[in-house]
Design an enzyme around this catalytic site. Structure first.
Site, mmCIF file in Angstrom:
data_model
loop_
_atom_site.group_PDB
_atom_site.id
_atom_site.type_symbol
_atom_site.label_atom_id
_atom_site.label_comp_id
_atom_site.label_asym_id
_atom_site.label_seq_id
_atom_site.Cartn_x
_atom_site.Cartn_y
_atom_site.Cartn_z
ATOM 1 N N ASN A 1 0.826 -1.273 0.140
ATOM 2 C CA ASN A 1 -0.084 0.061 -0.056
ATOM 3 C C ASN A 1 0.897 1.300 -0.065
ATOM 4 O OD1 ASN A 1 0.581 -0.943 2.767
ATOM 5 N ND2 ASN A 1 -1.063 0.156 3.596
ATOM 6 N N GLU B 1 0.314 5.247 0.723
ATOM 7 C CA GLU B 1 -0.760 6.359 1.330
ATOM 8 C C GLU B 1 -0.243 7.530 0.694
ATOM 9 O OE1 GLU B 1 -1.156 5.530 5.358
ATOM 10 O OE2 GLU B 1 -2.127 3.704 5.131
ATOM 11 N N GLU C 1 -2.960 -4.731 -2.891
ATOM 12 C CA GLU C 1 -3.554 -5.640 -3.904
ATOM 13 C C GLU C 1 -3.392 -5.114 -5.357
ATOM 14 O OE1 GLU C 1 -4.707 -5.056 -0.823
ATOM 15 O OE2 GLU C 1 -6.128 -6.718 -0.301
ATOM 16 N N CYS D 1 -10.006 -5.242 0.472
ATOM 17 C CA CYS D 1 -11.091 -4.125 0.337
ATOM 18 C C CYS D 1 -12.091 -4.362 -0.744
ATOM 19 C CB CYS D 1 -10.692 -2.912 0.962
ATOM 20 S SG CYS D 1 -10.212 -1.967 -0.915
ATOM 21 N N CYS E 1 -10.604 -3.340 -3.938
ATOM 22 C CA CYS E 1 -9.667 -4.441 -4.476
ATOM 23 C C CYS E 1 -10.333 -5.555 -5.105
ATOM 24 C CB CYS E 1 -8.483 -4.748 -3.443
ATOM 25 S SG CYS E 1 -7.380 -3.603 -3.316
HETATM 26 N N1 THU Z 1 -5.429 -1.706 2.707
HETATM 27 C C1 THU Z 1 -4.565 -2.450 1.676
HETATM 28 O O1 THU Z 1 -3.558 -2.183 1.377
HETATM 29 N N2 THU Z 1 -5.340 -3.355 1.365
HETATM 30 C C2 THU Z 1 -6.676 -3.856 1.731
HETATM 31 O O2 THU Z 1 -7.190 -4.937 1.201
HETATM 32 C C3 THU Z 1 -7.190 -3.212 2.846
HETATM 33 C C4 THU Z 1 -6.481 -1.920 3.144
HETATM 34 C C5 THU Z 1 -4.421 -0.143 2.861
HETATM 35 C C6 THU Z 1 -5.011 0.877 2.464
HETATM 36 C C7 THU Z 1 -4.486 1.719 3.570
HETATM 37 O O3 THU Z 1 -3.215 2.160 3.053
HETATM 38 C C8 THU Z 1 -4.313 1.073 4.707
HETATM 39 O O4 THU Z 1 -4.307 -0.410 4.355
HETATM 40 C C9 THU Z 1 -5.454 1.278 5.896
HETATM 41 O O5 THU Z 1 -6.627 1.144 5.419
#
Ligand code: THU
Length: 162
Positions: A62, A64, A75, A112, A115
């Site tokens: 991820n 941010e 993902e 999520c 994704c």
């Molecule tokens: N996040 C992911 O990378 N994948 C997921 O399936 C759930 C959430 C990340 C997004 C954000 O950077 C952090 O987790 C908190 O939501």
């Protein structure tokens, strides 16, 4: 009025040793990816990895942004990296994991909603489901789904448009 029941079928592996070696390696790769996760706001370090039919692994984590809606999940980073290469080999499996220091997670990290929709797109492109393994570094058990339909039933899909 007709009521319809949707069932959610998945497997839970008690430990990754119960999985095929190639999947153990895939989960390890997802775990390595958490080191490159850029998550200064959530501190939720997510790693993902794809296993291709030719045996290659592609990772993502991820990323941010101070403008929160711009954050992108592990993902999708992995899938878009795959999509941006001229790879003929199909995606066999996807693993996702997380390292989180603010709380002890008791459940694996599930993809999520956004994704799930993107995984659905890639399954459709390749005409084949992707095996999904949801894990977390603080959890021994691994949740396995055969294809995104399990966790994205009644999806908005290509058949709606065409
Ligand atoms: N996040 C992911 O990378 N994948 C997921 O399936 C759930 C959430 C990340 C997004 C954000 O950077 C952090 O987790 C908190 O939501």
């Amino acid at each position: 009025m007709k009521s319809k029941k949707l069932t959610f079928k998945h497997k839970v592996y008690k430990h990754n040793k119960a999985l095929p070696v190639e999947i153990q390696k895939l989960i390890k790769q997802a775990s390595k990816q958490t080191k490159f996760s850029y998550a200064p706001y959530s501190k939720f370090y997510v790693g993902a990895a794809l296993l291709l039919e030719n045996g290659k692994l592609i990772g993502g984590c991820n990323q941010e942004n101070v403008s929160y809606p711009l954050c992108i999940c592990a993902e999708r980073v992995a899938l878009y990296t795959y999509g941006a290469k001229t790879i003929k080999s199909k995606i066999k499996a996807l693993a996702v994991t997380v390292r989180y220091d603010l709380k002890v997670l008791k459940e694996p990290c599930m993809p999520c909603g956004a994704c799930r929709q993107v995984i659905q797109e890639y399954e459709n492109r390749q005409g084949q489901p992707i095996d999904i393994y949801a894990t977390a570094e603080s959890v021994d058990e691994i949740i396995y789904f055969k294809g995104i339909e399990t966790i994205l039933p009644t999806a908005f899909s290509q058949s709606t448009l065409l």
